[in-house]
Design a protein around this motif. Structure first.
Motif, mmCIF file in Angstrom:
data_model
loop_
_atom_site.group_PDB
_atom_site.id
_atom_site.type_symbol
_atom_site.label_atom_id
_atom_site.label_comp_id
_atom_site.label_asym_id
_atom_site.label_seq_id
_atom_site.Cartn_x
_atom_site.Cartn_y
_atom_site.Cartn_z
ATOM 1 N N GLU A 1 0.830 -1.207 0.000
ATOM 2 C CA GLU A 1 0.000 0.000 0.000
ATOM 3 C C GLU A 1 0.866 1.260 0.000
ATOM 4 N N TYR A 2 1.915 1.245 0.790
ATOM 5 C CA TYR A 2 2.790 2.422 0.870
ATOM 6 C C TYR A 2 3.441 2.715 -0.479
ATOM 7 N N VAL A 3 4.041 1.683 -1.086
ATOM 8 C CA VAL A 3 4.730 1.862 -2.369
ATOM 9 C C VAL A 3 3.741 2.236 -3.462
ATOM 10 N N CYS A 4 2.590 1.569 -3.480
ATOM 11 C CA CYS A 4 1.595 1.826 -4.521
ATOM 12 C C CYS A 4 1.076 3.257 -4.449
ATOM 13 N N ARG A 5 0.799 3.728 -3.247
ATOM 14 C CA ARG A 5 0.321 5.111 -3.089
ATOM 15 C C ARG A 5 1.389 6.113 -3.508
ATOM 16 N N LYS A 6 2.652 5.785 -3.225
ATOM 17 C CA LYS A 6 3.751 6.656 -3.631
ATOM 18 C C LYS A 6 3.861 6.732 -5.149
ATOM 19 N N VAL A 7 3.824 5.568 -5.793
ATOM 20 C CA VAL A 7 3.942 5.514 -7.250
ATOM 21 C C VAL A 7 2.780 6.234 -7.918
ATOM 22 N N MET A 8 1.576 6.065 -7.369
ATOM 23 C CA MET A 8 0.388 6.705 -7.929
ATOM 24 C C MET A 8 0.239 8.166 -7.502
ATOM 25 N N LYS A 9 1.180 8.645 -6.673
ATOM 26 C CA LYS A 9 1.180 10.025 -6.176
ATOM 27 C C LYS A 9 -0.123 10.367 -5.457
ATOM 28 N N ARG A 10 -0.522 9.457 -4.577
ATOM 29 C CA ARG A 10 -1.714 9.666 -3.757
ATOM 30 C C ARG A 10 -1.318 9.799 -2.294
ATOM 31 N N ASN A 11 -2.223 10.324 -1.501
ATOM 32 C CA ASN A 11 -1.957 10.495 -0.079
ATOM 33 C C ASN A 11 -1.726 9.141 0.599
ATOM 34 N N ASN A 12 -0.858 9.146 1.603
ATOM 35 C CA ASN A 12 -0.579 7.929 2.367
ATOM 36 C C ASN A 12 -1.812 7.555 3.192
ATOM 37 N N THR A 13 -2.255 6.300 3.095
ATOM 38 C CA THR A 13 -3.452 5.848 3.813
ATOM 39 C C THR A 13 -3.147 4.736 4.817
ATOM 40 N N LEU A 14 -1.893 4.584 5.181
ATOM 41 C CA LEU A 14 -1.534 3.507 6.113
ATOM 42 C C LEU A 14 -2.177 3.699 7.479
ATOM 43 N N GLY A 15 -2.457 4.941 7.822
ATOM 44 C CA GLY A 15 -3.023 5.237 9.133
ATOM 45 C C GLY A 15 -4.422 4.699 9.346
ATOM 46 N N ASP A 16 -5.128 4.335 8.264
ATOM 47 C CA ASP A 16 -6.486 3.818 8.460
ATOM 48 C C ASP A 16 -6.500 2.340 8.860
ATOM 49 N N LEU A 17 -5.337 1.696 8.851
ATOM 50 C CA LEU A 17 -5.164 0.305 9.299
ATOM 51 C C LEU A 17 -5.835 -0.731 8.393
ATOM 52 N N SER A 18 -6.422 -0.312 7.286
ATOM 53 C CA SER A 18 -7.123 -1.260 6.412
ATOM 54 C C SER A 18 -6.175 -2.265 5.771
ATOM 55 N N ALA A 19 -4.937 -1.848 5.480
ATOM 56 C CA ALA A 19 -3.960 -2.769 4.895
ATOM 57 C C ALA A 19 -3.616 -3.885 5.885
ATOM 58 N N ILE A 20 -3.527 -3.534 7.166
ATOM 59 C CA ILE A 20 -3.243 -4.539 8.196
ATOM 60 C C ILE A 20 -4.384 -5.550 8.264
ATOM 61 N N VAL A 21 -5.621 -5.056 8.208
ATOM 62 C CA VAL A 21 -6.787 -5.942 8.255
ATOM 63 C C VAL A 21 -6.793 -6.888 7.054
ATOM 64 N N THR A 22 -6.491 -6.358 5.873
ATOM 65 C CA THR A 22 -6.462 -7.192 4.664
ATOM 66 C C THR A 22 -5.411 -8.292 4.786
ATOM 67 N N GLY A 23 -4.217 -7.930 5.221
ATOM 68 C CA GLY A 23 -3.156 -8.927 5.388
ATOM 69 C C GLY A 23 -3.498 -9.973 6.426
ATOM 70 N N LEU A 24 -4.141 -9.548 7.516
ATOM 71 C CA LEU A 24 -4.514 -10.472 8.588
ATOM 72 C C LEU A 24 -5.598 -11.439 8.138
ATOM 73 N N ILE A 25 -6.620 -10.913 7.456
ATOM 74 C CA ILE A 25 -7.709 -11.782 6.983
ATOM 75 C C ILE A 25 -7.194 -12.770 5.935
ATOM 76 N N LEU A 26 -6.331 -12.292 5.039
ATOM 77 C CA LEU A 26 -5.761 -13.195 4.033
ATOM 78 C C LEU A 26 -4.984 -14.318 4.703
#
Length: 330
Positions: free
Chosen positions: A60-85
């Motif tokens: 998520e961090y790298v993808c947002r950087k490449v796409m020049k979008r705001n960092n969204t790591l603070g919403d914790l959704s990436a952690i939830v996705t990794g945990l559920i997977l």
């Protein structure tokens, strides 16, 4: 005395709830299942979970950087996705496959469609299906509880769903020796993915989310209830057969933690009922008539795709709305 009229854009109903708070509740609700997976499958389960979570966050961090979008790591959704997977994977899965699954979930399914709230299918569930299709042998290598999973030579065990696939008319007596007890099903003493084995931990986590009002009980109850009714009919009203079907496979994990995803499930009550019943029907049909012993993943993805149509059919009409007659005079 003049009064000021404040004009502001919608939404006009505000809440103290935040995305970060909701995701934190989901993480807390999944901790019991994670603890039980480590208890049954050892530290290998914790390592695989860590790899999936870290890969999801970095993606998520790298993808947002490449796409020049705001960092969204603070919403914790990436952690939830990794945990559920991770909880949907066998503990013996090679670590690089787990990492690949997280990359697919975050980059392809989530970020390429705009990020959180804009994906039309569940990221973790889609990644799991892609891994199942791409690496069927590794994804079907179920390690027996307490057997260890550091080596591909670890003792394996057939999942209860695979055993029940050969049952005719709900008579489980013919395969009783190959099945754990119902108590074992409840507490997790059987083969399966890391998060599906302990139904009690998943139910506890699901009830926590309902009590916290993070999820509505409509979808889980309709999902599980539909499977229960279908299996009662298919199993000649065998309560034992139905109980195994409810406690086995990824039903509890899918019903409480994936089918209720805000982005990919209906918003209104009627839509939630249709969605839950649809998931239950598809899951049951695949289990009874399909070549696969499990159908939760496919049922959720198929119903995710139908959500826009369900929303259109169940959308409430505005007060005073009058449908325009076809062919009427202008």
């Amino acid at each position: 005395m003049s009064k000021k009229l404040t004009v502001s854009p919608s939404p006009h109903v505000r809440s103290r709830e935040t995305t970060t708070g909701i995701m934190l509740d989901v993480i807390i609700a999944l901790i019991p299942a994670l603890i039980m997976s480590v208890y049954y499958f050892g530290l290998r389960a914790l390592l695989l979970t860590g790899v999936c979570v870290v890969s999801a966050v970095l993606s998520e961090y790298v993808c947002r950087k490449v796409m020049k979008r705001n960092n969204t790591l603070g919403d914790l959704s990436a952690i939830v996705t990794g945990l559920i997977l991770a909880l949907n994977l066998p503990s013996s899965l090679p670590l690089w496959m787990g990492a690949l699954g997280s990359i697919i979930a975050i980059v392809v399914v989530k970020q390429m469609f705009g990020g959180i709230g804009q994906n039309f299918v569940n990221p973790a569930m889609t990644a799991r299906i892609i891994l199942m299709v791409s690496f069927p042998t590794a994804m079907a290598h179920w390690v027996a509880p307490f057997a260890g999973s550091w080596s591909p030579d670890a003792v394996t065990a057939a999942t209860p769903m695979a055993v029940l696939a050969g049952v005719q008319g709900g008579d489980v007596s013919a395969v009783a020796d190959a099945l754990p007890s119902l108590t074992g099903m409840l507490f997790g003493a059987h083969g399966g993915s890391m998060g599906e084995v302990c139904s009690l931990a998943l139910i506890a986590g699901g009830l926590y989310l309902i009590i916290r009002k993070v999820i509505s009980p409509i979808i889980p109850f309709c999902f599980i209830g539909t499977v229960a009714v279908f299996m009662l009919l298919a199993g000649d009203f065998s309560l034992e057969f139905t109980a195994y079907q409810l406690l086995g496979g990824g039903l509890m994990l899918g019903a409480f933690f994936m089918a209720t995803d805000y982005s990919t499930s209906p918003l209104n009550k009627k839509g939630k009922i249709i969605f839950g019943i649809g998931c239950g029907l598809i899951t049951s049909i695949i289990r009874i008539f399909g070549s696969l012993p499990e159908g939760v993943s496919f049922s959720i993805i198929l119903m995710n795709i139908l959500v826009p149509h369900i929303e259109n059919l169940t959308l409430s009409k505005p007060f005073g709305f009058v449908k325009e007659k076809k062919g009427g005079k202008a």
